[in-house]
Design an enzyme around this catalytic site. Structure first.
Site, short mmCIF file in Angstrom:
data_model
loop_
_atom_site.label_atom_id
_atom_site.label_comp_id
_atom_site.label_asym_id
_atom_site.label_seq_id
_atom_site.Cartn_x
_atom_site.Cartn_y
_atom_site.Cartn_z
N ASP A 35 8.22 23.20 -28.93
CA ASP A 35 9.19 24.19 -29.65
C ASP A 35 9.16 23.03 -30.64
O ASP A 35 9.31 21.89 -30.88
CB ASP A 35 10.44 24.36 -28.97
CG ASP A 35 10.94 25.25 -30.32
OD1 ASP A 35 10.77 26.14 -31.14
OD2 ASP A 35 12.00 25.41 -29.99
N SER A 36 10.10 24.09 -32.04
CA SER A 36 10.16 23.72 -33.62
C SER A 36 11.90 22.55 -33.31
O SER A 36 11.52 21.78 -34.05
CB SER A 36 10.52 24.43 -34.39
OG SER A 36 11.32 25.48 -34.21
N CYS B 158 8.17 28.65 -28.11
CA CYS B 158 8.37 29.21 -29.38
C CYS B 158 7.63 30.51 -30.05
O CYS B 158 6.07 30.44 -30.46
CB CYS B 158 8.25 27.70 -30.47
SG CYS B 158 8.36 28.88 -32.42
N ASN B 159 8.01 31.50 -29.81
CA ASN B 159 7.49 32.84 -30.29
C ASN B 159 6.53 32.05 -32.09
O ASN B 159 5.51 32.80 -32.28
CB ASN B 159 8.42 34.12 -30.74
CG ASN B 159 9.37 33.97 -29.20
OD1 ASN B 159 8.34 35.38 -28.64
ND2 ASN B 159 10.84 33.27 -28.94
N THR B 160 7.54 31.89 -32.96
CA THR B 160 6.70 31.74 -34.32
C THR B 160 5.32 30.50 -33.61
O THR B 160 4.41 30.91 -34.57
CB THR B 160 7.69 30.95 -35.05
OG1 THR B 160 8.87 31.38 -35.40
CG2 THR B 160 6.74 30.71 -36.19
N TYR C 17 10.57 26.88 -38.13
CA TYR C 17 9.63 27.18 -37.88
C TYR C 17 9.01 28.43 -38.96
O TYR C 17 8.56 28.88 -39.67
CB TYR C 17 8.43 27.18 -37.03
CG TYR C 17 7.42 26.20 -37.00
CD1 TYR C 17 8.11 24.74 -37.37
CD2 TYR C 17 6.94 26.35 -35.73
CE1 TYR C 17 7.20 23.59 -37.16
CE2 TYR C 17 6.64 25.26 -34.67
CZ TYR C 17 6.32 23.46 -35.64
OH TYR C 17 5.92 23.18 -35.36
N GLY C 18 10.13 29.06 -38.43
CA GLY C 18 10.33 30.79 -39.37
C GLY C 18 10.41 30.98 -41.29
O GLY C 18 9.85 32.14 -40.82
N CYS D 223 13.29 34.71 -30.68
CA CYS D 223 13.14 33.63 -30.44
C CYS D 223 13.87 32.67 -29.46
O CYS D 223 14.94 32.94 -29.33
CB CYS D 223 13.80 33.15 -32.12
SG CYS D 223 13.97 31.88 -32.51
N THR D 224 13.22 31.62 -28.67
CA THR D 224 14.05 31.21 -28.20
C THR D 224 14.97 30.44 -28.04
O THR D 224 16.18 29.80 -27.57
CB THR D 224 12.86 29.93 -27.02
OG1 THR D 224 12.85 28.95 -28.67
CG2 THR D 224 11.85 30.09 -27.33
N HIS D 225 15.41 29.73 -29.92
CA HIS D 225 16.82 29.47 -29.87
C HIS D 225 17.84 30.48 -29.82
O HIS D 225 18.64 30.54 -29.97
CB HIS D 225 16.39 29.24 -31.89
CG HIS D 225 16.21 27.84 -31.86
ND1 HIS D 225 14.48 27.90 -31.62
CD2 HIS D 225 16.85 27.04 -32.02
CE1 HIS D 225 14.45 26.98 -32.57
NE2 HIS D 225 15.63 25.87 -32.76
N GLU E 119 20.31 24.28 -34.24
CA GLU E 119 20.05 23.16 -34.37
C GLU E 119 21.31 21.66 -35.20
O GLU E 119 21.54 21.10 -34.62
CB GLU E 119 18.87 22.51 -35.26
CG GLU E 119 17.47 23.17 -35.17
CD GLU E 119 17.10 22.40 -34.26
OE1 GLU E 119 17.08 21.83 -33.81
OE2 GLU E 119 16.87 23.18 -33.39
#
Length: 267
Positions: free
Chosen positions: A7-8, A71-73, A39-40, A183-185, A151
């Site tokens: 993931d990012s 990560c979807n992005t 990333y988005g 989004c996983t976040h 984050e």
């Protein structure tokens, strides 16, 4: 050999936790591209370059059984190319639009898909909508601020709640029956979102479906047997890595995972 979760940043830890619960005997690598998060806000071309560089770094250091692009992005930007380059399974994420639509079928209410701006505008997502959507039933909302909050370790509190209220304000939420955490976040913010949306709204995410697909690709017979949950467990072996390559980042990821694992166990 390792199952890699990429993931990012910290968002993919929510998917890793589900995998550890379902597959506690496996060995894992969690790799976060913390040099380039979020990333988005980047272009598809930039994200593709970030992802491939990180995958190369992982493969230099580990023998890989499978990679989950948690990560979807990153999935939108790179998963098709990665699958053409490597023979081991590569599992991507996509917003859980299908189960959301199923949850509102009887009520006829609308679905709101939240994700990063890049995920929402990518062809992969638009194709998913075209395949699944009832005409005019799905709306979208970019919530890049949630990635920044995650984050920073801010998963609740007045600043988070104020951001969510502001972002949801343009929508008549009583008309919606489901919100997709695309989004996983965003999964970290389930409790915070619950504070600002009507009680009847169902929150859906793609974590369980992604782990189901991982199990199907690694062990189809096990997938047939397990169908739902398996005995809870903790992964005995998780290696945490980041593109920054610092011990502080490794420790931050490990601590964040442990905190989320405890929270998920208490839920």
């Amino acid at each position: 050999m390792k199952i890699v979760f990429f993931d990012s940043g910290v968002g993919g830890l929510t998917v890793l936790q589900e995998a550890c619960r379902r597959l506690p005997a496996e060995s894992y690598v969690y790799y976060a591209d913390t040099l380039n998060v979020p990333y988005g806000v980047h272009s598809k071309e930039e994200v593709y370059g970030f992802v491939t560089a990180c995958i190369d770094d992982i493969l230099r250091n580990h023998e890989v059984k499978a990679i989950v692009i948690a990560c979807n992005t990153a999935t939108s930007a790179a998963v098709d190319d990665l699958r053409s380059r490597y023979s081991f399974p590569i599992i991507g994420m996509e917003p859980a639009v299908k189960p959301a639509l199923e949850s509102v079928r009887e009520s006829g209410r609308r679905v709101l898909v939240t994700a990063t701006p890049l995920t929402l505008k990518e062809h992969k997502f638009q194709t998913l909508l075209g395949r699944l959507e009832s005409p005019g039933q799905v709306d979208t909302l970019g919530l890049p601020g949630l990635v920044a909050f995650a984050e920073r370790g801010m998963l609740d509190g007045p600043e988070v709640i104020a951001y969510l209220r502001e972002q949801f304000a343009p929508f008549e939420l009583e008309r919606y029956g489901a919100i997709v955490l695309g989004c996983t976040h965003f999964v970290f913010f389930r409790d915070a979102i619950r504070q600002v949306v009507p009680r009847h709204i169902v929150l859906t995410d793609g974590n369980a479906g992604t782990v189901n697909q991982l199990i199907r690709l690694l062990d189809p017979k096990r997938a047939e047997r397990s169908g739902s949950a398996e005995p809870a467990g903790d992964a005995a072996d998780i290696v945490f890595m980041s593109s920054k390559g610092t011990e502080d980042e490794r420790r931050r990821l490990a601590d964040s995972f442990e905190a989320w694992r405890r929270q998920a166990a208490d839920a």
